[in-house]
Scaffold this motif. Sequence first.
Motif: not given
Length: 261
Positions: A97-100, A145-147, A161-162
């Motif tokens: 989530l933080e990456n997004a 898989d957000a967390d 995710l990229e």
Amino acid sequence: MSGVLEAQDLGIRFGGLQAVDGVGFEVGAGEIVSVIGPNGAGKTTLFNMLSGVYRPSSGRVLLGGEDVTGLPPHLLACRGLSRTFQNLQIFQSMTVLENAITGFHLQERGSLLSDLLALPGSRRRARRAREEARALLARVRLEGDADRSAGGLSYGALKRLEIARALALRPRILLLDEPAAGCNAVETEEIDHLIAEVAASGIAVLLVEHDMKMVMRISNQIVVLDRGRPIAKGDAATVSRDPKVIEAYLGADAGGLDAEG
């Protein structure tokens, strides 16, 4: 179909080497255009010119009809051009989530002081970014898989995710540099479907990819480069039968390419 990105007679020299010469094509809204060619054909160099990493020695880049030739990447991103790279650019120690969320940085309009003091406006922006990031993860089938730590994802999931992070910029056009490289057959199929869904939403897609099955299956148009020069352009059936393309890939005595992969 409206033109989103147009390359006009693009070329670039590095010293005495003409790395790319005379490349031109257009990508319309909702269209998937693939750039293919043997290793060293100039595909990534072309992407670097289009995305502002390199300034072309000749030709022009138009984005939505505006001449953006030579603009740096951050200004192109503000105008709606987003890209991914061959090598993963993921923050492995951060959560999915933080990456997004990092992809929304261009949408932020608050001040540093507001963020430091956690003022109401800052909290609202952070909450909205988290909500939109979760929606993007659902779009690329990573909501469950957000967390998780991004470092724990499979390679194919990291590629998706990229793409999610690139979509956070709300692009008009998405440049994907070998999104299926290193993926197995199942992961490649997932990325194949995702790219088709992105285009169906109206976003223009420009793709560099070595997986010919994927390219032939999803592309509206294919541009073929060899040693920096365009040698063919057209749909999958046309390109796969072109003698110059067959020779570039397989040699002069080869029988042909299979448009069905």
